[in-house]
Design an enzyme around this catalytic site. Structure first.
Site, mmCIF file in Angstrom:
data_model
loop_
_atom_site.group_PDB
_atom_site.id
_atom_site.type_symbol
_atom_site.label_atom_id
_atom_site.label_comp_id
_atom_site.label_asym_id
_atom_site.label_seq_id
_atom_site.Cartn_x
_atom_site.Cartn_y
_atom_site.Cartn_z
ATOM 1 N N HIS A 218 0.659 -1.534 -0.127
ATOM 2 C CA HIS A 218 -0.056 0.005 0.022
ATOM 3 C C HIS A 218 0.753 1.103 0.100
ATOM 4 C CE1 HIS A 218 0.938 -0.175 4.337
ATOM 5 N NE2 HIS A 218 0.762 1.296 4.168
HETATM 6 C C1 UD1 Z 1 -1.995 5.126 6.213
HETATM 7 C C2 UD1 Z 1 -0.972 5.541 6.701
HETATM 8 C C3 UD1 Z 1 -0.122 4.408 6.599
HETATM 9 C C4 UD1 Z 1 -0.606 3.051 7.232
HETATM 10 C C5 UD1 Z 1 -1.673 2.813 6.482
HETATM 11 C C6 UD1 Z 1 -2.301 1.366 6.854
HETATM 12 C C7 UD1 Z 1 -0.612 7.991 6.831
HETATM 13 C C8 UD1 Z 1 0.254 8.967 6.406
HETATM 14 N N1 UD1 Z 1 -0.388 6.878 6.314
HETATM 15 O O1 UD1 Z 1 -2.059 5.025 4.692
HETATM 16 O O2 UD1 Z 1 1.199 4.753 7.543
HETATM 17 O O3 UD1 Z 1 0.444 2.198 6.981
HETATM 18 O O4 UD1 Z 1 -2.653 3.909 6.516
HETATM 19 O O5 UD1 Z 1 -3.294 1.413 5.646
HETATM 20 O O6 UD1 Z 1 -1.312 8.043 7.782
HETATM 21 N N2 UD1 Z 1 -9.093 4.834 1.540
HETATM 22 C C9 UD1 Z 1 -10.312 4.333 1.366
HETATM 23 N N3 UD1 Z 1 -11.064 3.673 2.266
HETATM 24 C C10 UD1 Z 1 -10.521 3.694 3.500
HETATM 25 C C11 UD1 Z 1 -9.241 4.233 3.798
HETATM 26 C C12 UD1 Z 1 -8.638 4.840 2.559
HETATM 27 O O7 UD1 Z 1 -10.939 4.254 0.125
HETATM 28 O O8 UD1 Z 1 -11.047 3.214 4.546
HETATM 29 C C13 UD1 Z 1 -8.557 5.225 0.211
HETATM 30 C C14 UD1 Z 1 -8.766 6.672 -0.061
HETATM 31 O O9 UD1 Z 1 -8.769 7.109 -1.386
HETATM 32 C C15 UD1 Z 1 -7.627 7.306 0.541
HETATM 33 C C16 UD1 Z 1 -6.469 6.491 0.238
HETATM 34 O O10 UD1 Z 1 -7.251 5.142 0.330
HETATM 35 O O11 UD1 Z 1 -7.356 8.756 0.055
HETATM 36 C C17 UD1 Z 1 -5.323 6.511 1.060
HETATM 37 O O12 UD1 Z 1 -5.711 6.692 2.554
HETATM 38 P P1 UD1 Z 1 -4.787 7.243 3.647
HETATM 39 O O13 UD1 Z 1 -5.402 7.162 4.955
HETATM 40 O O14 UD1 Z 1 -4.622 8.818 3.096
HETATM 41 O O15 UD1 Z 1 -3.388 6.632 3.767
HETATM 42 P P2 UD1 Z 1 -2.902 5.212 3.606
HETATM 43 O O16 UD1 Z 1 -2.164 4.895 2.376
HETATM 44 O O17 UD1 Z 1 -4.127 4.140 3.911
#
Ligand code: UD1
Length: 383
Positions: A218
């Site tokens: 991820h």
């Molecule tokens: C976040 C953490 C990372 C952790 C990871 C576990 C930060 C900087 N990063 O990264 O350290 O290892 O979580 O997963 O805080 N999305 C969905 N549904 C959800 C959550 C996310 O669709 O429930 C999608 C959205 O498009 C979002 C993208 O995933 O913009 C990324 O989510 P985000 O919380 O920004 O960061 P992660 O890559 O999940």
């Protein structure tokens, strides 16, 4: 003592669960509220963890969702500041290194300045002192800044204290308590054994032994860089011709795989043994790791969980903030080099897997030690 326990993203939930339970066990000594920022919001990324880990519904939910780092962090700061204005706790406890961790620590520290209210609320960071020394990792920024804002720093390993000392953080603030994520693993390992995930994914057991590998991916530098993603997926395709590879796909990764020019992995899955699934809940994923021949991952926490489970782990990153998993555990840093990944995977399949031991204090009692510290040392801070 009134405590706000902060969680926002998937890797936070298994860390707050053991702490929540320990604080609740102390009855009236603590009044604890779970604050969920809503950084992660899909059922599979959030609610299922509350169900699996027997956590209550969050007391407060901000629902901030995704967006750029600045947008997400800023929205959490604004919401948390409002909450602190309504009811100021004695302690804000943050865990790990996600944007919610830094945002809430920063809001609490600024709240103290604005209201000239030192030291209330105290700020505690669980999993302090880890360093990858890669400042292009958002988590490295989150970790380092959170540590410097915190009054109590709870560490998982001895090298974390060394890192903190080098940065000028006073040793009187640092407490080596062990690993709360391993508390959750120890508490739920037996329950996870009953998970039906292997049957659901069609992973037949042969004479009681499973034969598959697990992949998680991820991190933006892997998923959003077409070259890196191509290297990793090429290695994985090759591995999957020898052993089935189960790939629970993070929402961001799914988007990237679907929009990239790479051949769609889902089509591949039908012709070979790359098995894609939705993100899995805590118990299902624990079961999947426990029975795996090996795990390929770019996650941080999984490097630690595999070390405790004694399952070989190939880390698809150039650095780790958890070097103890390499020094003492089953972890090997492979980066995204296709040849290196294949070489290590072949060695494991040939029966030459790296063995390791369980690091000190990764014993299921870290939350207990944290609560002991809170009971004995916060009085000193609050006077
Ligand atoms: C976040 C953490 C990372 C952790 C990871 C576990 C930060 C900087 N990063 O990264 O350290 O290892 O979580 O997963 O805080 N999305 C969905 N549904 C959800 C959550 C996310 O669709 O429930 C999608 C959205 O498009 C979002 C993208 O995933 O913009 C990324 O989510 P985000 O919380 O920004 O960061 P992660 O890559 O999940």
């Amino acid at each position: 003592m009134k405590v706000f326990l902060i969680a926002g993203a998937r890797p936070n939930f298994m860390k707050i669960a053991p702490i929540w339970k320990r604080l609740e066990k102390r009855g009236r000594a603590f009044e604890t509220k779970i604050i969920h920022t809503g950084q992660h919001y899909d059922y599979e990324m959030s609610k299922i963890f509350f169900e699996n880990l027997d956590l209550p519904e969050p007391h407060v939910y901000f629902g901030v969702g995704g967006g750029s780092h600045a947008e997400q962090t800023a929205r959490i700061i604004l919401e948390f500041e409002k909450l602190l204005g309504r009811e100021t706790p004695d302690l804000v406890m943050v865990v790990g290194d996600v944007n919610s961790t830094l945002a809430c620590a920063l809001a609490a520290a600024k709240f103290r300045c604005a209201h000239r209210q030192s030291p209330r609320p105290l700020i505690a960071h669980v999993e302090a002192g880890l360093r990858s020394r890669d400042f292009l990792m958002p988590e490295e920024i989150n970790r380092k800044l959170t540590d410097h804002l915190s009054d109590l720093l709870f560490t998982t390993c001895a090298d974390a204290a060394v890192n903190l000392k080098k940065e000028g953080i006073g040793p009187e603030k640092v407490f080596f308590v062990g690993n709360v994520m391993i508390d959750a693993l120890v508490q739920y390992r037996d329950k996870a054994k009953n998970s039906k995930v292997l049957a659901r994914l069609g992973l037949a057991q042969n004479r009681g032994r499973s034969n598959y590998a697990v992949l998680t991916l991820h991190r933006p530098e892997n998923v959003e860089n077409a070259l890196n993603l191509d290297q990793i997926l090429s290695a994985v395709r090759e591995i999957s011709s020898q052993v089935p590879v189960v790939f629970p796909v993070h929402p961001r990764t799914r988007q990237k795989i679907e929009t990239s020019k790479l051949p769609p992995v889902s089509r591949e899955a039908e012709s070979s043994s790359l098995i894609l699934s939705e993100p899995l809940g805590y118990l299902d994923f624990l079961k999947l790791m426990m029975e795996a021949r090996f795990v390929l991952t770019d996650s941080g926490g999984i490097q630690e969980e595999t070390t405790v489970l004694g399952v070989p782990c190939l880390t698809l990153r150039e650095t780790t903030e958890r070097p103890i998993t390499v020094k003492e555990g089953t972890n090997i840093i492979c980066g995204v080099n296709q040849e290196k990944i294949l070489k290590e995977a072949r060695a494991i399949l040939a029966g030459r897997a790296k063995r390791g031991k369980i690091p000190k204090y990764w014993d299921g009692r870290a939350a207990e030690r944290i609560v002991q510290v809170l009971l004995s040392s916060t009085r000193k801070f609050m006077l």
